[in-house]
Write a protein that holds these residues in place. Structure first.
Motif, mmCIF file in Angstrom:
data_model
loop_
_atom_site.group_PDB
_atom_site.id
_atom_site.type_symbol
_atom_site.label_atom_id
_atom_site.label_comp_id
_atom_site.label_asym_id
_atom_site.label_seq_id
_atom_site.Cartn_x
_atom_site.Cartn_y
_atom_site.Cartn_z
ATOM 1 N N MET A 1 0.824 -1.206 0.000
ATOM 2 C CA MET A 1 0.000 0.000 0.000
ATOM 3 C C MET A 1 0.865 1.265 0.000
ATOM 4 N N LYS A 2 1.935 1.244 0.795
ATOM 5 C CA LYS A 2 2.807 2.407 0.885
ATOM 6 C C LYS A 2 3.409 2.765 -0.483
ATOM 7 N N LYS A 3 3.832 1.758 -1.247
ATOM 8 C CA LYS A 3 4.422 2.001 -2.580
ATOM 9 C C LYS A 3 3.401 2.635 -3.519
ATOM 10 N N LYS A 4 2.164 2.156 -3.457
ATOM 11 C CA LYS A 4 1.108 2.703 -4.308
ATOM 12 C C LYS A 4 0.864 4.176 -3.960
ATOM 13 N N ILE A 5 0.803 4.474 -2.662
ATOM 14 C CA ILE A 5 0.590 5.854 -2.219
ATOM 15 C C ILE A 5 1.760 6.730 -2.649
ATOM 16 N N GLN A 6 2.969 6.221 -2.488
ATOM 17 C CA GLN A 6 4.151 6.990 -2.882
ATOM 18 C C GLN A 6 4.121 7.298 -4.379
ATOM 19 N N THR A 7 3.690 6.346 -5.184
ATOM 20 C CA THR A 7 3.572 6.562 -6.633
ATOM 21 C C THR A 7 2.522 7.638 -6.927
ATOM 22 N N LEU A 8 1.387 7.575 -6.244
ATOM 23 C CA LEU A 8 0.340 8.586 -6.439
ATOM 24 C C LEU A 8 0.834 9.974 -6.032
ATOM 25 N N LEU A 9 1.544 10.049 -4.910
ATOM 26 C CA LEU A 9 2.088 11.337 -4.464
ATOM 27 C C LEU A 9 3.116 11.872 -5.451
ATOM 28 N N ARG A 10 3.960 10.988 -5.943
ATOM 29 C CA ARG A 10 4.983 11.413 -6.918
ATOM 30 C C ARG A 10 4.311 12.005 -8.155
ATOM 31 N N LYS A 11 3.268 11.328 -8.633
ATOM 32 C CA LYS A 11 2.546 11.844 -9.810
ATOM 33 C C LYS A 11 1.937 13.212 -9.514
ATOM 34 N N ALA A 12 1.305 13.346 -8.342
ATOM 35 C CA ALA A 12 0.627 14.605 -8.008
ATOM 36 C C ALA A 12 1.603 15.735 -7.724
ATOM 37 N N LEU A 13 2.691 15.441 -7.034
ATOM 38 C CA LEU A 13 3.594 16.501 -6.582
ATOM 39 C C LEU A 13 4.755 16.781 -7.521
ATOM 40 N N LEU A 14 5.134 15.801 -8.326
ATOM 41 C CA LEU A 14 6.298 15.991 -9.203
ATOM 42 C C LEU A 14 5.965 15.901 -10.688
ATOM 43 N N GLN A 15 4.856 15.263 -11.020
ATOM 44 C CA GLN A 15 4.524 15.081 -12.440
ATOM 45 C C GLN A 15 3.239 15.796 -12.825
ATOM 46 N N ASP A 16 2.823 16.728 -11.993
ATOM 47 C CA ASP A 16 1.688 17.606 -12.276
ATOM 48 C C ASP A 16 0.365 16.891 -12.540
ATOM 49 N N ALA A 17 0.160 15.755 -11.898
ATOM 50 C CA ALA A 17 -1.129 15.073 -12.025
ATOM 51 C C ALA A 17 -2.212 15.891 -11.315
ATOM 52 N N LYS A 18 -3.441 15.723 -11.757
ATOM 53 C CA LYS A 18 -4.575 16.445 -11.184
ATOM 54 C C LYS A 18 -4.828 15.971 -9.755
ATOM 55 N N MET A 19 -5.196 16.909 -8.898
ATOM 56 C CA MET A 19 -5.595 16.587 -7.533
ATOM 57 C C MET A 19 -7.101 16.833 -7.402
ATOM 58 N N GLU A 20 -7.691 16.262 -6.384
ATOM 59 C CA GLU A 20 -9.149 16.294 -6.226
ATOM 60 C C GLU A 20 -9.602 17.301 -5.178
ATOM 61 N N TYR A 21 -10.377 18.297 -5.611
ATOM 62 C CA TYR A 21 -10.881 19.321 -4.698
ATOM 63 C C TYR A 21 -11.838 18.717 -3.658
ATOM 64 N N GLU A 22 -12.638 17.756 -4.070
ATOM 65 C CA GLU A 22 -13.576 17.131 -3.133
ATOM 66 C C GLU A 22 -12.831 16.457 -1.979
#
Length: 129
Positions: A1-22
């Motif tokens: 689970m930690k690796k999956k979260i780290q990948t999601l964070l990397r995409k959001a914080l370093l690769q400009d992936a969209k984040m969710e306002y909700e």
């Protein structure tokens, strides 16, 4: 689970992936005053919090003037403040943030200005259950 979260964070914080306002509204918004009080008490320049839920990421950044930036605006503001150090700082924080989130803890980070450089640097990571 930690690796999956780290990948999601990397995409959001370093690769400009969209984040969710909700997700910001659901998990972060209610804590803004609490984090702002901590920022003032610790004499920090800013505090930012990151969360992940069901594959979505949200972020909030609060300045000492209580200006609030959400998601992409928060990421952009933090990158602007950290300038050349942004990528390195985020890479350093990713494992800790992912670990917190894997344990259902919102990752909260305080930032102070170094008197020698006048550039913001990470001071500490705070935890909120």
């Amino acid at each position: 689970m930690k690796k999956k979260i780290q990948t999601l964070l990397r995409k959001a914080l370093l690769q400009d992936a969209k984040m969710e306002y909700e997700l910001f509204e659901y998990e972060l918004k209610e804590h803004i005053n609490y984090w702002y009080k901590g920022l003032k008490a610790d004499q920090e320049e800013l505090v930012f919090a990151v969360t992940e839920n069901s594959g979505y990421v949200a972020m909030v950044l609060i300045t000492k003037e209580k200006i609030i930036y959400v998601n992409e605006d928060a990421r952009e503001k933090l990158a602007q403040l950290w300038q050349d150090s942004y990528k390195k700082n985020i890479e350093r924080l990713l494992p800790m943030m992912a670990d917190n989130l894997a344990n259902n803890i919102i990752s909260v980070n305080g930032v102070k200005i170094s008197s020698g450089t006048q550039k913001p640097f990470l001071l500490e990571q705070k935890l909120l259950l």
